[in-house]
Design a protein around this motif. Sequence first.
Motif, PDB file in Angstrom:
ATOM      1  N   ASN A  56      46.858   6.700  11.205  1.00 23.73           N
ATOM      2  CA  ASN A  56      45.656   6.111  10.631  1.00 23.73           C
ATOM      3  C   ASN A  56      45.312   6.699   9.261  1.00 23.73           C
ATOM      4  O   ASN A  56      44.848   6.003   8.367  1.00 23.73           O
ATOM      5  CB  ASN A  56      44.483   6.344  11.602  1.00 23.73           C
ATOM      6  N   PHE A  57      45.560   8.004   9.105  1.00 20.04           N
ATOM      7  CA  PHE A  57      45.146   8.659   7.856  1.00 20.04           C
ATOM      8  C   PHE A  57      46.265   8.786   6.832  1.00 20.04           C
ATOM      9  O   PHE A  57      46.027   9.192   5.699  1.00 20.04           O
ATOM     10  CB  PHE A  57      44.571  10.053   8.160  1.00 20.04           C
ATOM     11  N   MET A  58      47.481   8.461   7.263  1.00 13.91           N
ATOM     12  CA  MET A  58      48.630   8.601   6.369  1.00 13.91           C
ATOM     13  C   MET A  58      48.404   7.893   5.022  1.00 13.91           C
ATOM     14  O   MET A  58      48.079   6.707   5.000  1.00 13.91           O
ATOM     15  CB  MET A  58      49.842   8.005   7.065  1.00 13.91           C
ATOM     16  N   GLY A  59      48.579   8.623   3.937  1.00 17.44           N
ATOM     17  CA  GLY A  59      48.463   8.028   2.620  1.00 17.44           C
ATOM     18  C   GLY A  59      47.031   7.902   2.133  1.00 17.44           C
ATOM     19  O   GLY A  59      46.795   7.481   1.000  1.00 17.44           O
ATOM     20  N   LYS A  60      46.077   8.281   2.985  1.00 16.15           N
ATOM     21  CA  LYS A  60      44.680   8.178   2.562  1.00 16.15           C
ATOM     22  C   LYS A  60      44.204   9.499   1.973  1.00 16.15           C
ATOM     23  O   LYS A  60      44.787  10.552   2.218  1.00 16.15           O
ATOM     24  CB  LYS A  60      43.822   7.761   3.757  1.00 16.15           C
ATOM     25  N   THR A  61      43.142   9.423   1.197  1.00 18.61           N
ATOM     26  CA  THR A  61      42.644  10.594   0.488  1.00 18.61           C
ATOM     27  C   THR A  61      41.416  11.153   1.195  1.00 18.61           C
ATOM     28  O   THR A  61      40.488  10.412   1.510  1.00 18.61           O
ATOM     29  CB  THR A  61      42.264  10.204  -0.953  1.00 18.61           C
ATOM     30  N   ILE A  62      41.427  12.458   1.440  1.00 17.82           N
ATOM     31  CA  ILE A  62      40.286  13.129   2.048  1.00 17.82           C
ATOM     32  C   ILE A  62      39.897  14.311   1.167  1.00 17.82           C
ATOM     33  O   ILE A  62      40.727  15.178   0.886  1.00 17.82           O
ATOM     34  CB  ILE A  62      40.621  13.589   3.491  1.00 17.82           C
ATOM     35  N   VAL A  63      38.652  14.310   0.711  1.00 15.52           N
ATOM     36  CA  VAL A  63      38.157  15.392  -0.137  1.00 15.52           C
ATOM     37  C   VAL A  63      37.346  16.333   0.745  1.00 15.52           C
ATOM     38  O   VAL A  63      36.397  15.907   1.399  1.00 15.52           O
ATOM     39  CB  VAL A  63      37.288  14.843  -1.286  1.00 15.52           C
ATOM     40  N   VAL A  64      37.759  17.599   0.767  1.00 19.91           N
ATOM     41  CA  VAL A  64      37.090  18.585   1.601  1.00 19.91           C
ATOM     42  C   VAL A  64      36.324  19.566   0.716  1.00 19.91           C
ATOM     43  O   VAL A  64      36.904  20.176  -0.191  1.00 19.91           O
ATOM     44  CB  VAL A  64      38.118  19.372   2.448  1.00 19.91           C
ATOM     45  N   LYS A  65      35.027  19.654   0.934  1.00 18.56           N
ATOM     46  CA  LYS A  65      34.255  20.714   0.276  1.00 18.56           C
ATOM     47  C   LYS A  65      34.351  21.932   1.181  1.00 18.56           C
ATOM     48  O   LYS A  65      33.859  21.915   2.311  1.00 18.56           O
ATOM     49  CB  LYS A  65      32.793  20.283   0.110  1.00 18.56           C
ATOM     50  N   TYR A  66      34.999  22.960   0.681  1.00 20.34           N
ATOM     51  CA  TYR A  66      35.257  24.165   1.457  1.00 20.34           C
ATOM     52  C   TYR A  66      34.239  25.216   1.046  1.00 20.34           C
ATOM     53  O   TYR A  66      34.044  25.470  -0.144  1.00 20.34           O
ATOM     54  CB  TYR A  66      36.690  24.619   1.151  1.00 20.34           C
TER      55      TYR A  66
ATOM     56  N   ALA B 206      30.117  18.123  -6.886  1.00 21.57           N
ATOM     57  CA  ALA B 206      31.442  17.915  -7.472  1.00 21.57           C
ATOM     58  C   ALA B 206      32.358  17.232  -6.472  1.00 21.57           C
ATOM     59  O   ALA B 206      33.076  16.273  -6.807  1.00 21.57           O
ATOM     60  CB  ALA B 206      32.035  19.247  -7.912  1.00 21.57           C
ATOM     61  N   ALA B 207      32.311  17.696  -5.227  1.00 20.52           N
ATOM     62  CA  ALA B 207      33.151  17.077  -4.193  1.00 20.52           C
ATOM     63  C   ALA B 207      32.802  15.604  -4.041  1.00 20.52           C
ATOM     64  O   ALA B 207      33.680  14.741  -3.939  1.00 20.52           O
ATOM     65  CB  ALA B 207      32.967  17.809  -2.870  1.00 20.52           C
ATOM     66  N   ALA B 208      31.514  15.305  -4.050  1.00 18.29           N
ATOM     67  CA  ALA B 208      31.072  13.916  -3.888  1.00 18.29           C
ATOM     68  C   ALA B 208      31.539  13.054  -5.054  1.00 18.29           C
ATOM     69  O   ALA B 208      32.027  11.931  -4.864  1.00 18.29           O
ATOM     70  CB  ALA B 208      29.549  13.863  -3.774  1.00 18.29           C
ATOM     71  N   LYS B 209      31.425  13.584  -6.267  1.00 17.96           N
ATOM     72  CA  LYS B 209      31.807  12.785  -7.441  1.00 17.96           C
ATOM     73  C   LYS B 209      33.323  12.609  -7.503  1.00 17.96           C
ATOM     74  O   LYS B 209      33.825  11.553  -7.903  1.00 17.96           O
ATOM     75  CB  LYS B 209      31.299  13.462  -8.715  1.00 17.96           C
ATOM     76  N   ILE B 210      34.038  13.652  -7.118  1.00 17.61           N
ATOM     77  CA  ILE B 210      35.500  13.555  -7.096  1.00 17.61           C
ATOM     78  C   ILE B 210      35.928  12.549  -6.029  1.00 17.61           C
ATOM     79  O   ILE B 210      36.794  11.698  -6.262  1.00 17.61           O
ATOM     80  CB  ILE B 210      36.124  14.945  -6.845  1.00 17.61           C
ATOM     81  N   ALA B 211      35.317  12.640  -4.859  1.00 18.96           N
ATOM     82  CA  ALA B 211      35.665  11.709  -3.779  1.00 18.96           C
ATOM     83  C   ALA B 211      35.395  10.269  -4.212  1.00 18.96           C
ATOM     84  O   ALA B 211      36.201   9.363  -3.965  1.00 18.96           O
ATOM     85  CB  ALA B 211      34.879  12.049  -2.516  1.00 18.96           C
ATOM     86  N   ALA B 212      34.277  10.068  -4.881  1.00 26.51           N
ATOM     87  CA  ALA B 212      33.932   8.722  -5.346  1.00 26.51           C
ATOM     88  C   ALA B 212      34.937   8.247  -6.385  1.00 26.51           C
ATOM     89  O   ALA B 212      35.429   7.114  -6.323  1.00 26.51           O
ATOM     90  CB  ALA B 212      32.517   8.712  -5.910  1.00 26.51           C
ATOM     91  N   ALA B 213      35.261   9.128  -7.337  1.00 22.16           N
ATOM     92  CA  ALA B 213      36.199   8.729  -8.391  1.00 22.16           C
ATOM     93  C   ALA B 213      37.563   8.395  -7.812  1.00 22.16           C
ATOM     94  O   ALA B 213      38.280   7.527  -8.320  1.00 22.16           O
ATOM     95  CB  ALA B 213      36.318   9.843  -9.433  1.00 22.16           C
ATOM     96  N   LEU B 214      37.947   9.082  -6.740  1.00 22.28           N
ATOM     97  CA  LEU B 214      39.254   8.829  -6.114  1.00 22.28           C
ATOM     98  C   LEU B 214      39.202   7.653  -5.141  1.00 22.28           C
ATOM     99  O   LEU B 214      40.240   7.233  -4.633  1.00 22.28           O
ATOM    100  CB  LEU B 214      39.726  10.072  -5.341  1.00 22.28           C
ATOM    101  N   GLY B 215      38.014   7.129  -4.878  1.00 19.39           N
ATOM    102  CA  GLY B 215      37.901   6.099  -3.844  1.00 19.39           C
ATOM    103  C   GLY B 215      38.398   6.633  -2.519  1.00 19.39           C
ATOM    104  O   GLY B 215      39.158   5.977  -1.807  1.00 19.39           O
TER     105      GLY B 215
END
Lengths: 291, 291, 291, 291, 291, 291
Positions: free
Chosen positions: D24-34, D193-202
């Motif tokens: 399901n997640f293969m090839g999808k982008t996940i942005v993690v704020k660590y 930053a994580a939110a804006k990066i995630a948005a920019a990456l879709g």
Amino acid sequence: MKGPIIANKDRAAVLVQALPYIQNFMGKTIVVKYGGNAMINEDLKSAVIQDVALMSCVGIRVVLVHGGGPEIDAMLKKVGKESKFVNGLRYTDEETMEIVQMVLSGKVNKDIVALVQRAGGKALGLCGLDGGLLKGEKAKKGVDLGLVGEITSVNIDPLTEAMDKGYVPVVATVALGVGDAEGEALNVNADTAAAKIAAALGAEKMVLMTDVSGILRDVQNPDSLIKEVKRHELDSLVKDGIVSKGMIPKTECCRTALEGGVKKAHIIDGRVPHALLVELFTDEGIGTMIE
Amino acid sequence: MKGPIIANKDRAAVLVQALPYIQNFMGKTIVVKYGGNAMINEDLKSAVIQDVALMSCVGIRVVLVHGGGPEIDAMLKKVGKESKFVNGLRYTDEETMEIVQMVLSGKVNKDIVALVQRAGGKALGLCGLDGGLLKGEKAKKGVDLGLVGEITSVNIDPLTEAMDKGYVPVVATVALGVGDAEGEALNVNADTAAAKIAAALGAEKMVLMTDVSGILRDVQNPDSLIKEVKRHELDSLVKDGIVSKGMIPKTECCRTALEGGVKKAHIIDGRVPHALLVELFTDEGIGTMIE
Amino acid sequence: MKGPIIANKDRAAVLVQALPYIQNFMGKTIVVKYGGNAMINEDLKSAVIQDVALMSCVGIRVVLVHGGGPEIDAMLKKVGKESKFVNGLRYTDEETMEIVQMVLSGKVNKDIVALVQRAGGKALGLCGLDGGLLKGEKAKKGVDLGLVGEITSVNIDPLTEAMDKGYVPVVATVALGVGDAEGEALNVNADTAAAKIAAALGAEKMVLMTDVSGILRDVQNPDSLIKEVKRHELDSLVKDGIVSKGMIPKTECCRTALEGGVKKAHIIDGRVPHALLVELFTDEGIGTMIE
Amino acid sequence: MKGPIIANKDRAAVLVQALPYIQNFMGKTIVVKYGGNAMINEDLKSAVIQDVALMSCVGIRVVLVHGGGPEIDAMLKKVGKESKFVNGLRYTDEETMEIVQMVLSGKVNKDIVALVQRAGGKALGLCGLDGGLLKGEKAKKGVDLGLVGEITSVNIDPLTEAMDKGYVPVVATVALGVGDAEGEALNVNADTAAAKIAAALGAEKMVLMTDVSGILRDVQNPDSLIKEVKRHELDSLVKDGIVSKGMIPKTECCRTALEGGVKKAHIIDGRVPHALLVELFTDEGIGTMIE
Amino acid sequence: MKGPIIANKDRAAVLVQALPYIQNFMGKTIVVKYGGNAMINEDLKSAVIQDVALMSCVGIRVVLVHGGGPEIDAMLKKVGKESKFVNGLRYTDEETMEIVQMVLSGKVNKDIVALVQRAGGKALGLCGLDGGLLKGEKAKKGVDLGLVGEITSVNIDPLTEAMDKGYVPVVATVALGVGDAEGEALNVNADTAAAKIAAALGAEKMVLMTDVSGILRDVQNPDSLIKEVKRHELDSLVKDGIVSKGMIPKTECCRTALEGGVKKAHIIDGRVPHALLVELFTDEGIGTMIE
Amino acid sequence: MKGPIIANKDRAAVLVQALPYIQNFMGKTIVVKYGGNAMINEDLKSAVIQDVALMSCVGIRVVLVHGGGPEIDAMLKKVGKESKFVNGLRYTDEETMEIVQMVLSGKVNKDIVALVQRAGGKALGLCGLDGGLLKGEKAKKGVDLGLVGEITSVNIDPLTEAMDKGYVPVVATVALGVGDAEGEALNVNADTAAAKIAAALGAEKMVLMTDVSGILRDVQNPDSLIKEVKRHELDSLVKDGIVSKGMIPKTECCRTALEGGVKKAHIIDGRVPHALLVELFTDEGIGTMIE
């Protein structure tokens, strides 16, 4: 387009019979030296262009190399330029070279290109100056012949790039001078240029279109065509006088190609319509094949 | 290579000052119409070739479009061909067209190619016949002008393929006739050809090299150069007589380019050495910019 | 951007005179060890950044390798960390290494990256930890120096991938420990890192920016610069005392690069503005070239 | 590597049960704020790194965004830097910013990179200065907070290029100042930053690792976790006091991501080992999911 | 999907413990000979399909080669076909071969493909006739066995093209006859086909799924499994009677693979659920490994 | 290969006359529904295979879709399976479906593949189960027909990937059940499958090979063939009884293709040798063309 009256089912049969030949040559490189009557007679010219367009269309990588003696002579005459000879060899001065370049690269070359395009093919007209395709030095023949050159290097990039995009590169045999001819345009022999280009490309075949049937065992007897010759047999054919006169440079040129890695060299009769297709797409072929 | 006596540190400074301009044009397409004195004077010619080689080298996609009036006239004279005129316009018969094609595609074009190659650049010499680059019909000017053509379509493939491989395409303005000129070679105006090519490529700039400084507010006063003109101002400049005579077709040609999607059109003075570089790599620029 | 007062035509001349140098280095890899005054003095720093941006812009693949001694010392002082010495060599304990890594990878490295970006270039700041770029073991110098490392392997992938996309990789010389330093960050010598990276990349050139003019035959006489040295001459230069003291590790580092396959190594004077451009884009060059 | 005592057949069963999630997640982008405890506690840190390495290994495109408050505070203390406050908000002066940049980009960032590399993964440590990744202006909060910034643009190229090559980009939240902060490094909030990066990456998901279980209906009752929230319900949750205090900026940040096109935002409990894998690879998940 | 009752944190632990194995096999090719009970028992079959889908999903390039004896026998019986024997070996006449091809390529093969697709994987069902994958001649066993073949060439293109696109190629072991079997379909041994395919692909591993535990030192004692064998030890194992009967062709087949360049060959027990995953993703593995 | 006695020059003429047709179809997709006598008669079958190999060879992207009624019936008879009928429609139970799948995917399909391969072409034999090519649900015809399906989705990836690599995909019309037929193999109508595949591919042409001449105005009069029909004329042809009986589903199928975006649909007479080539490579064509 007129043609023989052949039933559709026979047409289909002819096409499928061509299939193994097409499969065999697909993706392979064939360098054709175009010249002689096939370049003068309008019907023959039209047939050659069709052959080339078809070959390109079925996936053969065709390079068409041409000279243009008669057109050059006509233009020299037109501008009233007298040829100068040294030891019986024509001397190419700057003014003559200018005419040579113009006629070969601007007239003969682009006319062929236009014909291939009109036949539905794709062609690019190049000369040895383009992209550093052909470089040369002054020919060393014992006498100074002016701007007559010998090819010293072939840069195949402009040819392979064009063929990768589906074009037939059409090459006018003018070279860019280096060394003792730095920066001059040089007039180089078209047969030799074809051989050197074929070798540089590692071509499957080089085909010389001539005004003879091929190598005849008895030059008087058109039925005495030698269909296949091994490279090592050429010397004895010359010694025996079977290869003589104008045929000697043709066979030398074939030898150059073969020694450079070309698989087969063909001397075919450009006076026969569609000689190229008959050579490639039938078992009997036409002319003499040297390997 | 001789040049001004400039200290190495100043040379370095000049180079880094060019950096933002280079960064700005990197990867963009600039179509240059090459002609006039810049094509006749040997020093100017050499400077143009260097400019073009440099532009190509720093990543600008340059297309060089050229005519060759003087060389054509010289050759027509050489073969004793008298020009025929209709209503004051030159009529291009078949024999003349043959000369036009030969001189443009075989002489002028390939000479430029050789110069770029010798300057260390990569160039391919094409004309409108190659790869279906330019197609045209007979010009409709109220009278029959023979084989004078108007471009009806531009196939940019041969240009983009060449530029993708790092070549400067050098284009001789001969078109392949279609419609009422089916199969003929046609003589097309080089300025217009540059504009149509620039539009088809969606070029960043089209630059017309001329023998004037640009649009002068007072044609007698060289200090009255108009540096920037908006496209919509052209009509009033014509009405006011500021754009007149030979400048009218130049500005029309710019308008064609701009309306076709080109970002900026420049009319620059080819008599100034390195006018191209000065235009591209300095803030002041040279000539008139229309957008 | 201010600069020397140079006429536009002279600017153009300077640019075209740079053309053959640009053509020569296009697509080639040059590893620059950046350090010394050129990294401290703001004007010099600005000039180096411009040079690097220009080099990258004209198609040179530049890798910038840097240390940062002064900044590290300043930060150690700031946190009140006393340096410990073993046999006169500084011992790098964990706390010091933490500062070293922070200052090199987080301060010096990213500041350079920001400057290149602001100059219109593209830069990525990496250290040896990124993508397994530099791996090392503890230096074997007879004494335990703590977390001082020697490079045991270079993974060029992160560098070539970055350069393929048009970035200047900026490399801080921290390595990932393996073997006896498994998992530790190690402090590695920046000159040696540059040499090993240049060798791994098969670079055209490695350039060491120093605070001397190059190898001087007479260290007192700045006019005694040796412009070219063959690799095999280095031993006798050392024996003769011409290469001595701090110059010995510099030349050793050049030898490492050359033996690893780098074509030429340069020791240049970073105190001269635009020394990089002068070295690359003029015949005289600057400093000493070893090959 | 120690672990629970689980029979091999059960291990196999666990793996195949993870299959549909992986697919399901293969090839999808996940942005993690660590951040939070998961970045301080060594065991938790090790678990997060393993989770990230595994996610990357099974084809998920992971971006790891981190701040580093505690490490910054420790270093500020070490250098004896007193924090200055304006209206209760910390003011970031140049000296502080230098420490922030160093610690985030040089220490925290590169340490994470080293851990991922050692876990057999591939990581590249970037900050907002690299390749123009994050640009920002001074934060407009009514008072001047010095070099605290707000992100104005995200250039995703360095991230996508790195992920295309199989790297996990690890991002330190320092931005390159533009406008009123031209050329300064700016300290930007890591959650945002994580939110804006995630948005920019879709991105498919943004996951905020926190030190709470998620949104609790009753903050005293750990069993009152709200597992799913619709974006439009957030306002009433705030009004009802269920989302309050520190949870408000977290949910605002999720809203930013969702409004920018991210599919789902998660607030998960970083104190639970392998919280990331549990969230991604089980039906129950962990924490609160907002969509 | 039911499974063992394992806590989520333990699930996560199992997943991260699989990480190094996944990293190790990523991008490598593993050829699995699928057969025996694992192809008959529905639960085992389902487990194998899950294993294959998971392997493919985490980046292993899996080729599944299968026979289908029982299904062929069942169909032969259904159509009332009596088997003919020659010297105790079954003779494959045309009618039988037709059934063999149909059952293998049309039933067993496509059923496996459908199961992989339903498990969320991607599979393509091929036989040796497709794209010239397997060519063969009649088996030379001293007697004429009809259309029983021996593989003479493997064309890996259809396999690598499919794997490059993410498919698991599922291969039914029917070969296209050449030479003395020109144009016939031939029945080839599936173990040998797997070995030859693995060799042609330069696979990392070939895994034979069998109905025994592996090579047992004492065939009566299931605890006497030999876990690792060197290729050169096989002869003495045969001489000592440890490898005997049906195990001999299995080990011969492994030898063929290893001699063809495969790194490791495995004989595993297909009766154990998820034997493939246990072999690949645990240290203990299962069965006998020959290298 | 025997063929008509045609002189080589006439063969060449036939080939060049085919050139414009080849140029016209190069790179375009043609979906051929293969069936009827052309699939039973050995000479016709051989001619079709040659036609397909030739079409593929000259750059046409051919997809061959086939059913196999007679072979299925023969096998059902062989295993003694009685067909069950519901309201006069054949009911496909599981046992029958197993035979259908085996015969279509394992026998007919792979035999065609082997023939194309032997003719020097490249073919891959797929069915709807491969790579999720065809998915379907149970046919809704008012009565339960068992495992008879209707296509609900076409995944063209396996087809385009194969054609990009030069293969002719040969498609057996078995679909993977979804919804009410989850996980079952379904028997789908081959004409409809061809139409849906052609539509999904945006094919240039769909060609239905039948056992009639095309649409006859008077079904008794073979000279009354309607060569071209507009899509909107189909309704009135049905109303007028000109399109009736078995021709109705054929024309419906053409309509499906055309409405799905296929440019032209052809109903041709598979009993005529090389009907495909005659249709594609002559002006007269054969059969009825609907657009």
